[in-house]
Write a protein that holds these residues in place. Structure first.
Motif, PDB file in Angstrom:
ATOM      1  N   GLU A  37      28.977  33.014 -36.865  1.00  0.00           N
ATOM      2  CA  GLU A  37      28.431  32.071 -37.844  1.00  0.00           C
ATOM      3  C   GLU A  37      29.262  30.796 -37.887  1.00  0.00           C
ATOM      4  O   GLU A  37      28.720  29.685 -37.958  1.00  0.00           O
ATOM      5  N   PHE A  70      28.118  26.988 -36.833  1.00  0.00           N
ATOM      6  CA  PHE A  70      28.285  25.901 -37.798  1.00  0.00           C
ATOM      7  C   PHE A  70      29.134  24.771 -37.213  1.00  0.00           C
ATOM      8  O   PHE A  70      28.786  23.592 -37.321  1.00  0.00           O
ATOM      9  N   LYS A 130      24.058  29.819 -46.587  1.00  0.00           N
ATOM     10  CA  LYS A 130      24.133  29.728 -45.131  1.00  0.00           C
ATOM     11  C   LYS A 130      22.861  29.144 -44.519  1.00  0.00           C
ATOM     12  O   LYS A 130      22.920  28.269 -43.650  1.00  0.00           O
ATOM     13  N   TYR A 158      22.721  25.702 -42.281  1.00  0.00           N
ATOM     14  CA  TYR A 158      22.245  25.623 -40.900  1.00  0.00           C
ATOM     15  C   TYR A 158      21.034  24.711 -40.772  1.00  0.00           C
ATOM     16  O   TYR A 158      20.893  23.992 -39.773  1.00  0.00           O
ATOM     17  N   ASN A 180      22.161  21.113 -40.676  1.00  0.00           N
ATOM     18  CA  ASN A 180      22.734  20.816 -39.358  1.00  0.00           C
ATOM     19  C   ASN A 180      21.654  20.662 -38.294  1.00  0.00           C
ATOM     20  O   ASN A 180      21.704  19.747 -37.461  1.00  0.00           O
ATOM     21  N   CYS A 181      20.683  21.566 -38.304  1.00  0.00           N
ATOM     22  CA  CYS A 181      19.612  21.534 -37.299  1.00  0.00           C
ATOM     23  C   CYS A 181      18.724  20.301 -37.456  1.00  0.00           C
ATOM     24  O   CYS A 181      18.318  19.684 -36.467  1.00  0.00           O
TER      25      CYS A 181
END
Length: 236
Positions: free
Chosen positions: A109, A113, A136, A140, A143-144
């Motif tokens: 994880e 990250f 979480k 994510y 970020n994506c």
């Protein structure tokens, strides 16, 4: 069963919308800057595949622009690797700052990250984590979404590279500072933050006009951060 599925869907939609909202300033900055990178990379002679792969596998705006410039000047692969490595050493500091909030995360994880950690996502996550929000899935998604915007900007730049001779008149270089200003606004919580931000910005500008070169940002940041610590001590 249907009620459980419906509840999960509602939950996911809620997390997705929250992630999109928080990532929006990054998207608005990454699209034009990624576009500029795509155009410059193609003008330098980098193939379409390698231009897009760099945004997928490297995903580091400053490092990618530096690599393009060094390739254009005929620098060796070793020089490019060493230079981009030094530029990206700041990620050690960003990761150290976020690490207390990620102690319960697994190694895979953390790897996922850290791969998508950028200056911009760091600014968003540092605010979220400080407020106790370390979901979480939302992390994510932010970020994506950020990387998707960067890759899409790159692809648009690649497609348009044959039609654009010079990107400077388009003013795309303003997109990055505008994005950081937007991210800064979201982090302002009291008057001291405004004071530190304004003084740091003015100091950086003064140093740049005074001939400090690229050091103006580092020097102004150190002085501004020190001022922030002093104001925090006085306030408490």
């Amino acid at each position: 069963m249907e009620s459980i599925m419906s509840s999960k869907k509602i939950r996911f939609n809620s997390v997705l919308m929250s992630a999109v909202k928080q990532a929006l300033p990054i998207v608005l900055g990454f699209l034009p800057v990624g576009f500029a990178y795509g155009v410059l990379a193609r003008k330098t002679g980098i193939s379409i595949d390698n231009t897009i792969l760099m945004s997928l596998l490297v995903f580091a705006g400053s490092a990618q622009f530096i690599a393009v410039g060094l390739l254009a000047s005929g620098a060796s692969a070793v020089s490019i690797i060493i230079t981009t490595f030094i530029v990206n050493l700041r990620h050690l500091l960003m990761s150290a700052a976020l690490s207390p909030h990620l102690r319960k995360w697994g190694k895979l994880e953390l790897a996922a990250f850290s791969f998508q950690l950028t200056d911009e996502t760091f600014a968003v996550h540092s605010t979220r984590f400080s407020n106790g929000d370390n979901c979480k899935s939302e992390t994510y998604l932010i970020n994506c979404i950020a990387q998707l915007a960067w890759v899409c900007g790159t692809v648009l730049g690649v497609i348009s590279s044959s039609l654009i001779t010079d990107i400077r008149p388009m003013g795309l270089d303003y997109a990055l500072p505008a994005m950081f200003i937007a991210l800064l606004i979201f982090q302002i919580k009291d008057r001291s933050h405004i004071i530190v931000g304004v003084i740091t910005g003015l100091l950086s500008t003064a140093l740049a006009l005074g001939g400090a070169g690229q050091w103006n940002v580092i020097i102004a940041t150190l002085i501004g951060a020190s001022l922030g610590v002093v104001l925090s001590w006085i306030k408490n």
